[in-house]
Design an enzyme around this catalytic site. Structure first.
Site, mmCIF file in Angstrom:
data_model
loop_
_atom_site.group_PDB
_atom_site.id
_atom_site.type_symbol
_atom_site.label_atom_id
_atom_site.label_comp_id
_atom_site.label_asym_id
_atom_site.label_seq_id
_atom_site.Cartn_x
_atom_site.Cartn_y
_atom_site.Cartn_z
ATOM 1 N N HIS A 65 0.290 -1.391 0.238
ATOM 2 C CA HIS A 65 0.330 -0.052 -0.173
ATOM 3 C C HIS A 65 0.554 1.034 -0.257
ATOM 4 C CE1 HIS A 65 -3.777 -1.789 0.717
ATOM 5 N NE2 HIS A 65 -3.258 -2.646 1.060
ATOM 6 N N CYS B 44 -7.767 -0.991 3.401
ATOM 7 C CA CYS B 44 -8.589 -2.254 4.338
ATOM 8 C C CYS B 44 -9.142 -1.682 5.667
ATOM 9 C CB CYS B 44 -7.256 -3.299 4.653
ATOM 10 S SG CYS B 44 -8.463 -4.089 6.298
ATOM 11 N N ASN C 241 -3.582 0.687 -2.950
ATOM 12 C CA ASN C 241 -2.220 0.071 -3.397
ATOM 13 C C ASN C 241 -1.757 0.826 -4.178
ATOM 14 O OD1 ASN C 241 -4.170 -1.714 -3.030
ATOM 15 N ND2 ASN C 241 -2.442 -3.413 -2.939
HETATM 16 P P1 HMG Z 1 -17.106 -13.219 13.010
HETATM 17 O O1 HMG Z 1 -17.951 -13.406 13.509
HETATM 18 O O2 HMG Z 1 -16.070 -14.530 13.788
HETATM 19 O O3 HMG Z 1 -17.746 -15.006 12.060
HETATM 20 O O4 HMG Z 1 -15.657 -13.140 11.554
HETATM 21 P P2 HMG Z 1 -18.820 -15.984 12.333
HETATM 22 O O5 HMG Z 1 -18.259 -17.711 12.504
HETATM 23 O O6 HMG Z 1 -18.758 -16.122 14.193
HETATM 24 O O7 HMG Z 1 -19.472 -15.562 11.559
HETATM 25 C C1 HMG Z 1 -20.444 -15.342 12.333
HETATM 26 C C2 HMG Z 1 -21.764 -14.607 10.946
HETATM 27 O O8 HMG Z 1 -20.797 -14.093 9.042
HETATM 28 C C3 HMG Z 1 -22.427 -15.764 10.990
HETATM 29 O O9 HMG Z 1 -24.111 -15.278 10.510
HETATM 30 C C4 HMG Z 1 -21.907 -16.449 9.360
HETATM 31 O O10 HMG Z 1 -22.104 -16.535 8.929
HETATM 32 C C5 HMG Z 1 -21.121 -14.829 9.013
HETATM 33 P P3 HMG Z 1 -25.433 -15.033 11.383
HETATM 34 O O11 HMG Z 1 -25.396 -16.514 12.043
HETATM 35 O O12 HMG Z 1 -24.716 -14.302 12.360
HETATM 36 O O13 HMG Z 1 -26.327 -14.597 10.408
HETATM 37 N N1 HMG Z 1 -20.528 -15.990 8.101
HETATM 38 C C6 HMG Z 1 -20.141 -15.598 6.239
HETATM 39 N N2 HMG Z 1 -20.656 -15.101 5.653
HETATM 40 C C7 HMG Z 1 -20.074 -15.160 4.128
HETATM 41 N N3 HMG Z 1 -19.430 -15.478 3.953
HETATM 42 C C8 HMG Z 1 -18.914 -16.679 5.187
HETATM 43 C C9 HMG Z 1 -18.804 -15.784 6.242
HETATM 44 N N4 HMG Z 1 -18.008 -16.688 7.078
HETATM 45 C C10 HMG Z 1 -19.422 -16.043 8.337
HETATM 46 N N5 HMG Z 1 -17.019 -16.769 4.644
HETATM 47 C C11 HMG Z 1 -15.004 -13.713 9.892
HETATM 48 C C12 HMG Z 1 -15.194 -14.513 10.807
HETATM 49 C C13 HMG Z 1 -13.613 -14.143 9.699
HETATM 50 C C14 HMG Z 1 -16.287 -14.868 8.442
HETATM 51 C C15 HMG Z 1 -14.932 -11.978 9.120
HETATM 52 O O14 HMG Z 1 -13.692 -11.927 10.405
HETATM 53 C C16 HMG Z 1 -14.259 -11.565 8.165
HETATM 54 O O15 HMG Z 1 -15.403 -11.726 7.544
HETATM 55 N N6 HMG Z 1 -13.561 -10.825 7.537
HETATM 56 C C17 HMG Z 1 -12.445 -10.627 6.549
HETATM 57 C C18 HMG Z 1 -12.562 -8.905 6.654
HETATM 58 C C19 HMG Z 1 -11.952 -8.999 5.269
HETATM 59 O O16 HMG Z 1 -12.232 -9.385 4.390
HETATM 60 N N7 HMG Z 1 -10.970 -7.758 5.713
HETATM 61 C C20 HMG Z 1 -10.838 -7.535 4.605
HETATM 62 C C21 HMG Z 1 -9.631 -8.491 3.123
HETATM 63 S S1 HMG Z 1 -7.328 -8.172 4.126
HETATM 64 C C22 HMG Z 1 -6.106 -7.326 3.743
HETATM 65 O O17 HMG Z 1 -7.350 -6.107 3.149
HETATM 66 C C23 HMG Z 1 -5.502 -7.965 3.531
HETATM 67 C C24 HMG Z 1 -4.517 -7.691 2.275
HETATM 68 O O18 HMG Z 1 -5.172 -6.932 0.971
HETATM 69 C C25 HMG Z 1 -3.798 -8.410 2.919
HETATM 70 C C26 HMG Z 1 -2.495 -6.361 3.305
HETATM 71 O O19 HMG Z 1 -2.414 -5.652 2.518
HETATM 72 O O20 HMG Z 1 -1.927 -6.999 3.965
HETATM 73 C C27 HMG Z 1 -5.196 -9.293 2.112
HETATM 74 MG MG MG Z 2 -4.177 -5.315 0.472
#
Ligand code: HMG
Ligand code: MG
Length: 299
Positions: free
Chosen positions: A208, A239, A248
């Protein structure tokens, strides 16, 4: 000085870029992904199958996958943090998936709601199901040069998390400077440490550009033998769980620099710039890329 002859560009604009935008229509996303693949990019990270409660902007990834025009030779990839995400990615026809860990405990908690070691355990069944479906899995490590919550990160910690992902079966590890705080010599030190455990040709860099160091950092990584670089058209990105992180490095900046270095990459810079202008217009902002702006001024 030794530099790679070819660099593979991993275009993350449609995912990393748009996950940080308040509102983008599905049709603008479809147009962006199609324009990116038509510019010669062969790896387009298209969306992510994460919880829509956490990142609502990516909630239409399944529709996006179903509406894009698939081009032969292009990998359309998606982020999958858990089994639920992977199952959705498989149903949507993603060509490849990525799991994402962090080198910082605080960021791991904020981003995926678990510790680093819990995340590694969570990824194991994801990996097994992905491989059983013949899907390659990329691994991200975030905060490799600093964390918005924990500050400095030891290169040894980065190496250890990256190695856990390789041992699990990830074919490539993308090392992310999530907040964009790194500088070239720090990049070199970090890569030397990771390089003790993982061959350079299994590493990618993901910078980034918050402090304007991304291109210099990429140049440092290229000199170290890295030949896979992540970037986002128009410098989109950030993010939602990394406070203060900006976009980025722009793919236009990367392509322009690679052209100047005589390194091949397969991308038509004019088509790429057009893709960037279109999504920037849709977002109502200027491209976050000097190269893009210079090309626009010369049209
Ligand atoms: P959680 O709340 O601990 O998960 O989140 P959970 O298992 O308790 O689920 C909570 C709710 O989410 C439930 O729904 C699940 O069904 C649903 P409810 O029963 O309450 O209605 N759920 C989902 N729904 C759709 N798709 C799924 C999913 N999983 C659970 N896959 C979790 C844990 C990992 C899911 C959450 O924290 C999350 O989604 N985090 C993602 C954050 C994210 O996307 N961040 C940005 C990307 S990373 C980034 O940008 C960095 C990168 O670019 C590299 C860099 O720059 O360093 C890659
Ligand atoms: Mg990133």
């Amino acid at each position: 000085m030794s530099l790679p002859q070819f660099v593979k560009i991993v275009e993350v604009g449609a995912r990393d870029g748009l996950q940080n935008e308040k509102q983008v229509s599905l049709s603008d996303k479809v147009a962006l992904v199609n324009a990116l693949s038509n510019s010669g990019l062969t790896y387009v990270e298209t969306g992510s199958f994460v919880s829509p409660k956490w990142v609502p902007q990516m909630g239409d990834s399944a529709q996006l996958f179903s509406q894009i025009e698939r081009k032969d030779g292009v990998t359309y990839a998606a982020l999958t943090p858990n089994l639920k995400g992977l199952e959705a990615a498989i149903a949507a026809g993603a060509d490849e998936v990525a799991v994402f860990a962090a080198a910082s405990e605080a960021f791991s908690q904020k981003n995926i709601n678990c510790s680093i070691s819990e995340s590694i355990e969570r990824f194991k069944p994801v990996m097994e199901l992905a491989l059983a479906n013949n899907l390659k899995v990329r691994g991200y490590v975030s905060c490799v040069l600093g964390c918005p919550y924990d500050g400095d990160i030891a290169p040894e910690k980065v190496a250890q998390v990256a190695k856990s992902l390789v041992d699990m079966g990830c074919y490539e590890i993308s090392l992310g400077d999530t907040v964009g705080v790194g500088t070239p010599m720090v990049v070199k030190t970090m890569l030397e440490e990771v390089g003790k455990l993982i061959p350079m040709n299994n590493l990618a860099v993901h910078f980034h550009d918050t402090y304007g160091q991304a291109l210099a950092n990429i140049f440092s990584a290229l000199q170290m033998g890295v030949s896979v670089v992540d970037s986002a058209v128009a410098g989109l990105g950030g993010c939602p769980y990394a406070k203060g992180a900006s976009g980025n490095v722009a793919t236009e900046e990367l392509v322009y620099m690679l052209n100047g270095l005589g390194i091949t990459h397969g991308v038509d810079i004019n088509k790429l710039a057009q893709a960037g202008w279109a999504i920037s217009d849709a977002l109502g902002k200027q491209p976050n890329s000097k190269v893009s702006m210079a090309l626009k001024a010369s049209v």
